[in-house]
Design a protein around this motif. Sequence first.
Motif, PDB file in Angstrom:
ATOM      1  N   ASN A  39      -0.704  -4.607  -4.655  1.00 31.58           N
ATOM      2  CA  ASN A  39       0.101  -5.823  -4.833  1.00 31.58           C
ATOM      3  C   ASN A  39       1.509  -5.729  -4.255  1.00 31.58           C
ATOM      4  N   MET A  40       1.905  -4.557  -3.774  1.00 33.76           N
ATOM      5  CA  MET A  40       3.291  -4.388  -3.323  1.00 33.76           C
ATOM      6  C   MET A  40       3.647  -5.319  -2.170  1.00 33.76           C
ATOM      7  N   LYS A  41       2.768  -5.415  -1.191  1.00 34.94           N
ATOM      8  CA  LYS A  41       3.065  -6.202   0.008  1.00 34.94           C
ATOM      9  C   LYS A  41       3.281  -7.674  -0.328  1.00 34.94           C
ATOM     10  N   LYS A  42       2.514  -8.187  -1.295  1.00 38.26           N
ATOM     11  CA  LYS A  42       2.608  -9.598  -1.665  1.00 38.26           C
ATOM     12  C   LYS A  42       3.850  -9.893  -2.495  1.00 38.26           C
ATOM     13  N   ASN A  43       4.335  -8.918  -3.229  1.00 36.43           N
ATOM     14  CA  ASN A  43       5.341  -9.202  -4.251  1.00 36.43           C
ATOM     15  C   ASN A  43       6.713  -8.583  -4.027  1.00 36.43           C
ATOM     16  N   ILE A  44       6.801  -7.465  -3.342  1.00 32.54           N
ATOM     17  CA  ILE A  44       8.102  -6.819  -3.144  1.00 32.54           C
ATOM     18  C   ILE A  44       8.690  -7.304  -1.831  1.00 32.54           C
ATOM     19  N   PRO A  45       9.850  -7.950  -1.860  1.00 28.39           N
ATOM     20  CA  PRO A  45      10.428  -8.507  -0.632  1.00 28.39           C
ATOM     21  C   PRO A  45      10.828  -7.415   0.349  1.00 28.39           C
ATOM     22  N   ARG A  46      10.901  -7.790   1.617  1.00 33.31           N
ATOM     23  CA  ARG A  46      11.288  -6.830   2.660  1.00 33.31           C
ATOM     24  C   ARG A  46      12.780  -6.509   2.588  1.00 33.31           C
ATOM     25  N   TYR A  84      19.395  -7.733  -1.706  1.00 32.57           N
ATOM     26  CA  TYR A  84      20.746  -7.200  -1.932  1.00 32.57           C
ATOM     27  C   TYR A  84      21.278  -6.447  -0.713  1.00 32.57           C
ATOM     28  N   GLY A  85      20.843  -6.871   0.482  1.00 31.73           N
ATOM     29  CA  GLY A  85      21.320  -6.236   1.706  1.00 31.73           C
ATOM     30  C   GLY A  85      20.643  -4.927   2.053  1.00 31.73           C
ATOM     31  N   VAL A  86      19.583  -4.587   1.320  1.00 33.52           N
ATOM     32  CA  VAL A  86      18.850  -3.336   1.539  1.00 33.52           C
ATOM     33  C   VAL A  86      17.448  -3.667   2.060  1.00 33.52           C
ATOM     34  N   THR A  87      17.039  -3.026   3.132  1.00 38.39           N
ATOM     35  CA  THR A  87      15.663  -3.155   3.610  1.00 38.39           C
ATOM     36  C   THR A  87      14.767  -2.275   2.751  1.00 38.39           C
ATOM     37  N   ILE A  88      13.653  -2.835   2.297  1.00 36.36           N
ATOM     38  CA  ILE A  88      12.777  -2.132   1.364  1.00 36.36           C
ATOM     39  C   ILE A  88      11.468  -1.789   2.054  1.00 36.36           C
ATOM     40  N   LEU A  89      11.099  -0.518   2.006  1.00 38.04           N
ATOM     41  CA  LEU A  89       9.814  -0.061   2.504  1.00 38.04           C
ATOM     42  C   LEU A  89       8.917   0.253   1.309  1.00 38.04           C
ATOM     43  N   ARG A  90       7.675  -0.162   1.405  1.00 40.90           N
ATOM     44  CA  ARG A  90       6.724  -0.052   0.304  1.00 40.90           C
ATOM     45  C   ARG A  90       5.813   1.147   0.544  1.00 40.90           C
ATOM     46  N   GLY A  91       5.996   2.180  -0.271  1.00 42.28           N
ATOM     47  CA  GLY A  91       5.253   3.404  -0.041  1.00 42.28           C
ATOM     48  C   GLY A  91       4.636   3.969  -1.296  1.00 42.28           C
ATOM     49  N   CYS A  92       4.202   5.205  -1.189  1.00 41.67           N
ATOM     50  CA  CYS A  92       3.616   5.919  -2.323  1.00 41.67           C
ATOM     51  C   CYS A  92       3.793   7.412  -2.092  1.00 41.67           C
ATOM     52  N   GLU A  93       4.078   8.140  -3.164  1.00 44.50           N
ATOM     53  CA  GLU A  93       3.969   9.591  -3.119  1.00 44.50           C
ATOM     54  C   GLU A  93       2.585   9.926  -3.645  1.00 44.50           C
ATOM     55  N   ALA A  94       1.648  10.016  -2.731  1.00 43.50           N
ATOM     56  CA  ALA A  94       0.260  10.281  -3.107  1.00 43.50           C
ATOM     57  C   ALA A  94       0.082  11.742  -3.504  1.00 43.50           C
ATOM     58  N   ASN A  95      -0.832  11.974  -4.408  1.00 46.39           N
ATOM     59  CA  ASN A  95      -1.145  13.320  -4.861  1.00 46.39           C
ATOM     60  C   ASN A  95      -2.290  13.899  -4.044  1.00 46.39           C
ATOM     61  N   ILE A  96      -2.090  15.089  -3.503  1.00 44.74           N
ATOM     62  CA  ILE A  96      -3.195  15.827  -2.914  1.00 44.74           C
ATOM     63  C   ILE A  96      -4.034  16.351  -4.081  1.00 44.74           C
ATOM     64  N   ILE A  97      -5.319  16.008  -4.101  1.00 48.69           N
ATOM     65  CA  ILE A  97      -6.111  16.266  -5.307  1.00 48.69           C
ATOM     66  C   ILE A  97      -7.145  17.381  -5.145  1.00 48.69           C
ATOM     67  N   ASP A  98      -7.290  17.924  -3.912  1.00 49.52           N
ATOM     68  CA  ASP A  98      -8.212  19.047  -3.740  1.00 49.52           C
ATOM     69  C   ASP A  98      -7.822  19.819  -2.490  1.00 49.52           C
ATOM     70  N   TYR A  99      -8.481  20.944  -2.286  1.00 50.05           N
ATOM     71  CA  TYR A  99      -8.128  21.813  -1.156  1.00 50.05           C
ATOM     72  C   TYR A  99      -8.680  21.302   0.169  1.00 50.05           C
ATOM     73  N   GLU A 100      -9.387  20.165   0.128  1.00 44.31           N
ATOM     74  CA  GLU A 100      -9.844  19.514   1.351  1.00 44.31           C
ATOM     75  C   GLU A 100      -8.858  18.452   1.824  1.00 44.31           C
ATOM     76  N   GLY A 101      -7.731  18.327   1.121  1.00 45.01           N
ATOM     77  CA  GLY A 101      -6.678  17.414   1.553  1.00 45.01           C
ATOM     78  C   GLY A 101      -6.901  15.959   1.204  1.00 45.01           C
ATOM     79  N   ASN A 102      -7.787  15.677   0.263  1.00 43.00           N
ATOM     80  CA  ASN A 102      -7.969  14.297  -0.181  1.00 43.00           C
ATOM     81  C   ASN A 102      -6.803  13.872  -1.076  1.00 43.00           C
ATOM     82  N   ILE A 103      -6.482  12.577  -1.039  1.00 43.85           N
ATOM     83  CA  ILE A 103      -5.404  12.035  -1.873  1.00 43.85           C
ATOM     84  C   ILE A 103      -5.967  10.994  -2.833  1.00 43.85           C
ATOM     85  N   ASP A 104      -5.138  10.594  -3.790  1.00 50.01           N
ATOM     86  CA  ASP A 104      -5.609   9.714  -4.859  1.00 50.01           C
ATOM     87  C   ASP A 104      -5.406   8.233  -4.554  1.00 50.01           C
TER      88      ASP A 104
END
Length: 242
Positions: free
Chosen positions: A56-63, A66-86
């Motif tokens: 929902n971030m893209k639809k709801n969080i403005p670009r 307050y004069g600040v450009t906002i980038l919509r990201g995530c700190e994803a968790n590496i969940i196994d030794y094969e490098g998969n994320i959540d």
Amino acid sequence: MKYIVDLHTHSIVSGHAFTTLFENIKQAGLNGIKVLGTSEHGPNMPGGPHIFYFGNMKKNIPRELYGVTILRGCEANIIDYEGNIDLPEETQEKLDYIIASLHDVCITPGTIEENTRAVLKVMDNERIDILGHLGNPAFPINKEAVVKKAKEANVIIEINNGSLTGSREGSKENCIEIAKLCKKNGVKVILSTDAHISLKIGKFEKAQEIVERVNMPEELIINNKESKIFDYLKSKGKLIDI
């Protein structure tokens, strides 16, 4: 040198931070930040947001606010030794950027070989843009192998200010070594606060000491100009609306 981009920040949505997204944005502007990335923990983090939050971030969080450009990201968790994320692929595609990190509540720290494999494999995912807090001594890695793969995969390595101010004791020497390897191999780095309260956004002092200590070339530091992070993400097919 002035750093005007902070892409590793958290709000109360992450479950263990202390200010709202709007408080973070307002304080970012006051602290001289021009581009703020909001990067809540992935859903496997205890207390973290539901997967729907990221969709929902893209639809709801403005670009811009307050004069600040906002980038919509995530700190994803590496969940196994094969490098998969959540995060499922369809959610990854909706984000401006993704930080991939190892957290001991989401994956059990392994051997150097296992930890290194997890980080090397996560970089096979073209949607990964930044490797978070690699200096964490709880997850020893083959630093040279990781840095060389980051160069090959065009992935940015983070120098995490939070790690250097008490959140991950023992990170400093690892961060210095990683910074030296980034300089040697021409790998892009980004200074990040990992702020869990608005007052720390834009406060890079300890991370700045690391890049100054190794005489990191200015051209390798990605967050001293807005255009650098925009150009990098656009080169990966992201930020098409900027």
